[in-house]
Design an enzyme around this catalytic site. Structure first.
Site, PDB file in Angstrom:
ATOM      1  N   THR A  51      -7.064  -0.293 -11.705  1.00  0.00           N
ATOM      2  CA  THR A  51      -6.298  -0.007 -12.910  1.00  0.00           C
ATOM      3  C   THR A  51      -4.997  -0.787 -12.816  1.00  0.00           C
ATOM      4  OG1 THR A  51      -5.525   1.766 -14.383  1.00  0.00           O
ATOM      5  CG2 THR A  51      -5.200   2.104 -12.002  1.00  0.00           C
ATOM      6  N   TYR A  52      -4.056  -0.494 -13.689  1.00  0.00           N
ATOM      7  CA  TYR A  52      -2.742  -1.129 -13.644  1.00  0.00           C
ATOM      8  C   TYR A  52      -1.678  -0.039 -13.577  1.00  0.00           C
ATOM      9  CZ  TYR A  52      -2.594   0.069 -18.579  1.00  0.00           C
ATOM     10  OH  TYR A  52      -2.624   0.758 -19.766  1.00  0.00           O
ATOM     11  N   SER A  90      -4.401   3.752 -16.988  1.00  0.00           N
ATOM     12  CA  SER A  90      -3.513   3.304 -15.920  1.00  0.00           C
ATOM     13  C   SER A  90      -3.233   4.398 -14.892  1.00  0.00           C
ATOM     14  CB  SER A  90      -2.180   2.799 -16.473  1.00  0.00           C
ATOM     15  OG  SER A  90      -1.433   3.881 -16.992  1.00  0.00           O
ATOM     16  N   LYS A 115       0.841  -1.197   0.000  1.00  0.00           N
ATOM     17  CA  LYS A 115       0.000   0.000   0.000  1.00  0.00           C
ATOM     18  C   LYS A 115       0.876   1.247   0.000  1.00  0.00           C
ATOM     19  CE  LYS A 115      -2.388   1.295   3.780  1.00  0.00           C
ATOM     20  NZ  LYS A 115      -3.479   1.484   4.744  1.00  0.00           N
ATOM     21  N   GLY A 135      -6.264   8.242 -18.405  1.00  0.00           N
ATOM     22  CA  GLY A 135      -7.409   7.678 -19.102  1.00  0.00           C
ATOM     23  C   GLY A 135      -8.724   8.014 -18.420  1.00  0.00           C
ATOM     24  N   ALA A 136      -9.690   7.111 -18.555  1.00  0.00           N
ATOM     25  CA  ALA A 136     -11.040   7.355 -18.037  1.00  0.00           C
ATOM     26  C   ALA A 136     -11.039   7.656 -16.538  1.00  0.00           C
ATOM     27  CB  ALA A 136     -11.937   6.158 -18.327  1.00  0.00           C
ATOM     28  N   ALA A 137     -10.130   7.040 -15.789  1.00  0.00           N
ATOM     29  CA  ALA A 137     -10.069   7.261 -14.337  1.00  0.00           C
ATOM     30  C   ALA A 137      -9.734   8.710 -13.991  1.00  0.00           C
ATOM     31  CB  ALA A 137      -9.060   6.326 -13.695  1.00  0.00           C
TER      32      ALA A 137
END
Length: 115
Positions: free
Chosen positions: A56-57, A24, A8, A72-74
């Site tokens: 995501t990655y 990502s 984390k 991106g979309a995030a």
């Protein structure tokens, strides 16, 4: 077998949001290495400011830069300056200890913990 927290990065500051990107989360390479999160690994991201959570990655960012870029979309789910918690999990049949990085306002490691 159970999914348990393995790594984390706690309360990192989003430095960029890039909507026009292939997707990502870009994370300072040093933070990836110290946390034990791999490039390309699936992570859960929780935005402390607004409660949004997404998967995501990871992609590596410049070492020592402190970059935490939501791509991106995030990028619709976070704002620059938001605090996020980035979590990686592992499917195991025995308990493991999670490595946790507490970061400062510039995404430098302030403390390392083991849960």
């Amino acid at each position: 077998m159970r999914w348990v927290l393995r790594s984390k990065i706690h309360r990192a500051t989003v430095t960029e949001t890039r909507l026009d990107y292939e997707g990502s989360i870009t994370i300072d390479e040093e933070l990836l290495e110290r946390s034990g999160i791999w490039v390309g690994e699936k992570v859960t991201v929780a935005d402390v400011n607004n409660g949004n959570r997404f998967e995501t990655y990871t992609l590596p960012g410049k070492r020592g830069s402190g970059i935490i870029a939501i791509n991106g979309a995030a990028a619709h789910l976070c704002d620059e300056g938001d605090k996020v918690i980035i979590m990686a999990y592992e499917l195991v049949d025995e308990p493991i200890h999670a490595k946790v990085l507490l970061v400062d306002s510039e995404n430098g490691v302030a403390r390392e913990l083991v849960y």
